[in-house]
Motif scaffolding. Structure first.
Motif, short mmCIF file in Angstrom:
data_model
loop_
_atom_site.label_atom_id
_atom_site.label_comp_id
_atom_site.label_asym_id
_atom_site.label_seq_id
_atom_site.Cartn_x
_atom_site.Cartn_y
_atom_site.Cartn_z
N ILE A 158 -14.01 -25.87 43.34
CA ILE A 158 -13.71 -24.44 43.39
C ILE A 158 -14.93 -23.63 42.97
N ALA A 159 -15.62 -24.06 41.91
CA ALA A 159 -16.83 -23.35 41.45
C ALA A 159 -17.91 -23.37 42.53
N ALA A 160 -18.10 -24.53 43.17
CA ALA A 160 -19.12 -24.64 44.22
C ALA A 160 -18.77 -23.75 45.40
N ALA A 161 -17.50 -23.77 45.82
CA ALA A 161 -17.08 -22.92 46.93
C ALA A 161 -17.23 -21.45 46.58
N SER A 162 -16.94 -21.10 45.33
CA SER A 162 -17.10 -19.71 44.90
C SER A 162 -18.56 -19.28 44.98
N PHE A 163 -19.46 -20.15 44.51
CA PHE A 163 -20.89 -19.83 44.57
C PHE A 163 -21.35 -19.62 46.01
N LEU A 164 -20.98 -20.55 46.88
CA LEU A 164 -21.39 -20.43 48.28
C LEU A 164 -20.75 -19.19 48.93
N GLY A 165 -19.51 -18.91 48.53
CA GLY A 165 -18.84 -17.76 49.11
C GLY A 165 -19.52 -16.45 48.78
N ILE A 166 -19.97 -16.30 47.54
CA ILE A 166 -20.57 -15.02 47.15
C ILE A 166 -22.06 -14.97 47.47
N TYR A 167 -22.76 -16.13 47.39
CA TYR A 167 -24.20 -16.13 47.59
C TYR A 167 -24.58 -16.21 49.07
N VAL A 168 -23.89 -17.05 49.82
CA VAL A 168 -24.24 -17.24 51.23
C VAL A 168 -23.37 -16.38 52.15
N LEU A 169 -22.05 -16.46 51.97
CA LEU A 169 -21.15 -15.73 52.86
C LEU A 169 -20.97 -14.28 52.44
N PRO A 416 -28.10 -16.00 52.62
CA PRO A 416 -28.56 -15.89 51.24
C PRO A 416 -29.80 -15.02 51.12
N ASP A 417 -30.11 -14.64 49.89
CA ASP A 417 -31.40 -14.04 49.56
C ASP A 417 -32.37 -15.17 49.23
N LEU A 418 -33.56 -15.12 49.82
CA LEU A 418 -34.57 -16.15 49.58
C LEU A 418 -35.85 -15.50 49.08
N PRO A 419 -36.55 -16.17 48.16
CA PRO A 419 -37.77 -15.58 47.61
C PRO A 419 -38.96 -15.79 48.54
N ALA A 420 -39.91 -14.88 48.46
CA ALA A 420 -41.21 -15.10 49.08
C ALA A 420 -42.02 -15.93 48.09
N LEU A 421 -42.23 -17.22 48.43
CA LEU A 421 -42.83 -18.15 47.46
C LEU A 421 -44.21 -17.69 47.00
N ALA A 422 -44.95 -17.02 47.88
CA ALA A 422 -46.28 -16.56 47.50
C ALA A 422 -46.24 -15.44 46.47
N SER A 423 -45.05 -14.84 46.27
CA SER A 423 -44.95 -13.71 45.35
C SER A 423 -44.53 -14.14 43.95
N ILE A 424 -44.56 -15.43 43.67
CA ILE A 424 -44.12 -15.89 42.36
C ILE A 424 -44.98 -15.29 41.25
N ASP A 425 -44.31 -14.86 40.19
CA ASP A 425 -45.00 -14.32 39.01
C ASP A 425 -45.03 -15.43 37.96
N TRP A 426 -46.19 -16.08 37.83
CA TRP A 426 -46.28 -17.24 36.96
C TRP A 426 -46.05 -16.88 35.50
N ARG A 427 -46.42 -15.67 35.11
CA ARG A 427 -46.17 -15.26 33.72
C ARG A 427 -44.68 -15.15 33.44
N ALA A 428 -43.95 -14.55 34.37
CA ALA A 428 -42.51 -14.44 34.19
C ALA A 428 -41.85 -15.82 34.21
N ALA A 429 -42.31 -16.69 35.13
CA ALA A 429 -41.75 -18.03 35.21
C ALA A 429 -42.00 -18.80 33.90
N ALA A 430 -43.20 -18.68 33.35
CA ALA A 430 -43.52 -19.38 32.11
C ALA A 430 -42.69 -18.85 30.94
N LEU A 431 -42.52 -17.53 30.86
CA LEU A 431 -41.70 -16.96 29.79
C LEU A 431 -40.25 -17.40 29.91
N ALA A 432 -39.72 -17.40 31.14
CA ALA A 432 -38.33 -17.82 31.35
C ALA A 432 -38.16 -19.29 30.98
#
Length: 465
Positions: A158-169, A416-432
């Protein structure tokens, strides 16, 4: 002897909190409730279920399931619910008000600062670090709540279907809730072993009696939790005027086209029709505030959400920001800051007053339904679905914190929403990543993590020191 050994594994029952003790805990939760509903629910679970044992695990989840079905901020409604169980209406009032008040005061100050200065480099740099910490808090909450709600493969599905339902569908949250409840209702009859409402046996009984609220029920001390028609009519007679009286008065005094009537009317309607928390409310309010009323520019709505993410209390405090800016820009004869403060207060009133009505009216009936296995199974399925929705929130945070560009890959409104991989912010990623290690590996608390990330943001944010 075996039964005795099982009972010994549970600690002695805690004593019931006094009203003053409960108020201090609600104030503490209000000050530390960062990270949106996921982090706030996790904090309440840790403080109320695990640490103080004021409420049992199953009753906590049962209350949470009901609050997930309501429009408005589910975490605040859960606080009202538990406060009401412990100390009747006064307890619910104190719990709900203290949950909101610290964040509302911070949001008022931030809104005034935003209106006056817009771009403050130091504040932006601190927000950069705080957003990384918020991502870690939400991820930790997904894991914490998921471990308790996803008891078997049916709940995981149910959790997986919910995630796919809201994120993809991109299904609306109310539809996901209704589908999950239907699956749980049917599943309780077709596969009761997978959709059982809770634990059974001596250990469940011992765990239940170890919680304050469960002891109070067993001793007949919670007469206010028994549903009656007279009590329900009394709640409606008191809380409908409290909620809608000021809005009606503003309509009569200032007319239907004043900014005051528009703020009160918009947020009162939102309090009834918007499910799914702050992000569901954001889309609804953004359309009205930006397109219909012209209170804000499109980018300013995102700024308001960023401010709300840095405050304790419900993320739906972003609506307080909208009310402030709307009144600040149409102050009439008032000073703009005074008008903004009044608009902020009006938005708060119209948004949060209905929460008390929903709980005081519905909670007695929800408690009466705890013994109904099919209702309990439906609500458990809703909680599993909400885990998927919170996972979607974690993904949303990750995309917008770690990447500078996110592209919706939609076809006919689906995708779904997909990131532009070239736009990664390494400082934000490291902090997270550092925030996640601190919280998940070293069990650092939310407040220290937020403070540390805010300080690091001053050093590492784009344009920072």
């Amino acid at each position: 002897m075996a039964a005795s050994r099982r009972m010994d594994r549970f600690p002695d029952p805690p004593s019931a909190p006094t009203f003053a003790e409960a108020a201090r805990v609600w104030a503490m939760i209000g000050v530390l409730s960062f990270g949106g509903p996921a982090g706030q629910i996790a904090l309440m679970h840790r403080e109320l279920v695990e640490r103080r044992r004021w409420i049992g695990e199953q009753r906590f989840l049962h209350a949470l399931n009901y609050c997930m079905l309501l429009p408005g901020p589910e975490a605040q409604q859960l606080a009202i619910y538990v406060g009401w169980l412990l100390h009747r209406t006064a307890g619910g009032l104190v719990a709900g008000l203290l949950f909101v008040l610290p964040g509302a005061l911070v949001m008022l100050a931030l809104s005034a600062t935003y209106a006056a200065y817009h771009d403050a480099p130091l504040v932006e740099a601190a927000f950069f670090g705080v957003k990384a910490a918020v991502l870690a808090i939400v991820v930790e909450a997904v894991l914490r709540i998921g471990r308790r709600a996803l008891r078997n493969r049916a709940m995981v599905a149910i959790a997986a279907a919910s995630f796919l339902g809201i994120y993809v569908l991109r299904l609306p949250f109310p539809l996901i809730v209704l589908l999950a409840a239907l699956v749980g209702w049917i599943g309780a009859r077709r596969a009761p072993g997978l959709f059982g409402a809770g634990r059974n046996g001596p250990e469940a009984e011992a765990a239940s009696s170890a919680a304050v609220v469960d002891q109070m029920f067993e001793r007949g001390l919670l007469a206010h939790a028994e549903p009656t028609l007279g009590r329900s009519l009394g709640v409606l007679a008191v809380w409908l005027p409290i909620w809608l009286g000021p809005v009606a008065a503003l309509l009569l005094i200032t007319g239907p086209h004043s900014v005051w009537t528009q703020i009160g009317g918009l947020f009162s309607v939102m309090a009834v029709v918007t499910f799914g928390g702050a992000y569901a409310a954001l889309a609804y309010v953004a359309q009205a505030a930006v397109e219909a009323y012209g209170w804000l520019a499109p980018g300013e709505m995102a700024d308001g959400l960023g401010l709300a993410e840095t405050t304790p209390g419900p993320l739906i405090l972003v609506l307080q920001f909208v009310g402030f800016i709307a009144a600040h820009r149409a102050p009439g004869a008032l000073d703009p800051l005074v008008a903004g403060g009044l608009g902020s207060l009006l938005a708060l009133w119209a948004t949060f007053a209905p929460c008390f009505l929903w709980i005081f009216l519905g909670a007695p009936y929800v408690e009466a339904l705890r013994a109904n296995l099919r209702v309990a199974a439906a609500l458990s399925a809703v909680t599993a679905a909400v885990v998927g929705v919170i996972l979607n929130l974690a993904v949303w945070f990750a995309l917008h914190v770690v990447f500078r560009e996110v592209t919706p890959m939609t076809v006919h409104g689906i995708g779904p929403d997909l990131p532009a991989l070239a736009s990664i912010d390494w400082r934000a990623a490291a902090l997270a990543a550092a925030a996640m290690v601190a919280m998940l590996r070293f069990k650092l608390g939310m407040a220290p993590t937020l403070i540390a990330c805010a300080l690091l943001g001053l050093l590492f944010a784009p344009g920072g020191a």
